[in-house]
Design an enzyme around this catalytic site. Structure first.
Site, short mmCIF file in Angstrom:
data_model
loop_
_atom_site.label_atom_id
_atom_site.label_comp_id
_atom_site.label_asym_id
_atom_site.label_seq_id
_atom_site.Cartn_x
_atom_site.Cartn_y
_atom_site.Cartn_z
N HIS A 192 1.21 -1.24 0.14
CA HIS A 192 -0.09 -0.45 -0.12
C HIS A 192 0.93 1.52 -0.34
O HIS A 192 1.40 2.14 1.53
CB HIS A 192 -0.93 -0.31 1.24
CG HIS A 192 -2.10 0.86 1.03
ND1 HIS A 192 -2.50 1.23 0.00
CD2 HIS A 192 -3.24 1.22 2.04
CE1 HIS A 192 -3.46 2.45 0.26
NE2 HIS A 192 -3.48 1.92 1.24
N ARG A 200 -3.24 12.03 3.10
CA ARG A 200 -3.26 11.21 1.21
C ARG A 200 -3.33 12.13 0.43
O ARG A 200 -2.81 11.68 -0.74
CB ARG A 200 -4.53 9.87 1.56
CG ARG A 200 -4.76 8.40 3.00
CD ARG A 200 -3.28 8.10 2.61
NE ARG A 200 -3.76 7.36 0.92
CZ ARG A 200 -4.72 6.59 0.57
NH1 ARG A 200 -5.07 5.90 1.93
NH2 ARG A 200 -4.43 6.03 -0.46
N1 CP Z 1 -6.33 3.51 4.30
C1 CP Z 1 -6.75 3.80 3.10
O1 CP Z 1 -6.43 3.63 2.05
O2 CP Z 1 -8.24 3.99 2.95
P1 CP Z 1 -9.58 3.43 1.82
O3 CP Z 1 -9.54 1.87 1.58
O4 CP Z 1 -10.91 4.29 2.26
O5 CP Z 1 -8.72 3.66 0.59
N1 NVA Z 2 -4.80 -3.81 5.33
C1 NVA Z 2 -5.79 -3.13 5.31
C2 NVA Z 2 -5.64 -2.08 4.88
C3 NVA Z 2 -6.60 -0.89 4.59
C4 NVA Z 2 -6.75 0.12 3.65
C5 NVA Z 2 -6.52 -3.27 3.79
O1 NVA Z 2 -6.39 -3.98 3.00
O2 NVA Z 2 -7.61 -3.90 3.80
#
Ligand code: CP
Ligand code: NVA
Length: 315
Positions: free
Chosen positions: A143, A302
């Protein structure tokens, strides 16, 4: 006006994918920060408002989202461009048609593709076949947009990242993996506490350890949090793991970030969470709403961090 050296650095971003923090140097990540900070400090009438005038970002989502969807959409709008949302039922990536064909079609319409997927290979395949930059808006493995905003938030808070002690407590997941790359690039140390069986990916760990990251793994959250500058957690059940929710919640018992766990952290520590949070599970209300929490600064960043990626990579 940009100095010659700033202009040189800027030219390094044009047309590049943003798949993982590991594809960028420390200097380049700081350049994103400075661009993001500049944008954050400007009013809407700033020079960047037309940076992406007439450009479109295609956003492919295989999973739900609040922050990623809203911040990319609003970010494109603020930069003078447009974002197109394509949800899971529309594209059906790899089911209705091959991923390489989706990439080859979208790159004829759009100036960039942001995708949130399950399999990390799907992002790589999109990037291989699209001629426009592909941005990883989360895969099961990484991510990077989250980690970029997180390190920007720590940089704002502490003024410098080098030698900060980051404690990650919870699931060794996509967010943890991107934090690992960032910690190594920025010269921080990382203490990771997970239950047995939930450690981060061994290849990513070894890769970063071999490249010089000071990292320690433990099953004791208290040990990880001790003297930490930053205590970070994420959901115990990531998107796509919902069927394992009951088992996971049992396995993660004892890994909640609560005030007693934070007693051993540095007195000036901050608490971070990428959100969405499951209040009362991985983090208590008292902590997420408490004085050390910077989770909404993270969420705000973000927008600013991704605007920097969009403005520099999609130029
Ligand atoms: N933290 C994050 O990526 O949030 P969302 O899943 O809501 O995009
Ligand atoms: N680890 C989580 C992050 C969400 C922003 C997922 O992948 O669902």
């Amino acid at each position: 006006m940009l100095s010659d050296s700033q202009g040189d650095v800027m030219n390094r971003f044009k047309g590049r994918d943003f798949i993982s923090l590991k594809d960028y140097t420390r200097e380049e990540l700081y350049f994103y920060f400075h661009t993001a900070e500049h944008m954050k400090s400007q009013t809407k009438a700033d020079v960047f408002v037309s940076a992406l005038s007439g450009r479109t970002l295609a956003m492919v989502f295989q999973k739900p989202s609040l922050r990623t969807r809203a911040s990319f959409d609003i970010g494109m709008h603020q930069l003078g461009g447009h974002a197109l949302y394509l949800g899971p039922d529309e594209i059906q990536l790899g089911k209705r048609e091959a991923i390489r064909d989706v990439a080859s079609v979208l790159d004829r319409y759009a100036d960039g593709i942001m995708a949130r997927v399950f399999a990390h290979d799907d992002i790589l395949e999109l990037a291989t076949h699209a001629r426009v930059p592909v941005i990883n808006g989360l895969s099961d493995l990484l991510h990077p947009c989250q980690a970029l905003a997180d390190y920007l938030t720590m940089f704002e808070r502490f003024g410098s990242l080098e030698d900060l002690r980051l404690a990650y407590i919870g699931d060794g997941n996509n967010v943890c993996h991107s934090l690992l790359y960032g910690a190594r690039i920025f010269g921080m140390s990382m203490r990771i506490a997970t239950p047995k069986g939930y450690a981060p990916d061994n290849t990513i760990l070894e890769e970063n350890e071999e490249a010089g990251l000071d990292v320690m793994l433990t099953n004791d959250p208290g040990e990880a949090a001790r003297k930490a500058d930053v205590v970070y957690t994420d959901s115990w059940v990531s998107m796509g793991q919902e069927k394992d929710q009951e088992r996971r919640e049992k396995d993660f018992s004892g890994f909640t970030i609560d005030t007693s766990l934070l007693e051993g952290a540095d007195p000036n520590h901050v608490v971070m969470h990428c959100l969405p949070a499951h209040r009362g599970k991985e983090i208590t209300n008292e902590v997420i709403d408490g004085p050390h929490s910077i989770v909404f600064d993270q969420a705000e960043n973000r927008l600013h961090a991704q605007k920097a990626v969009l403005a520099l990579n999609l130029r």
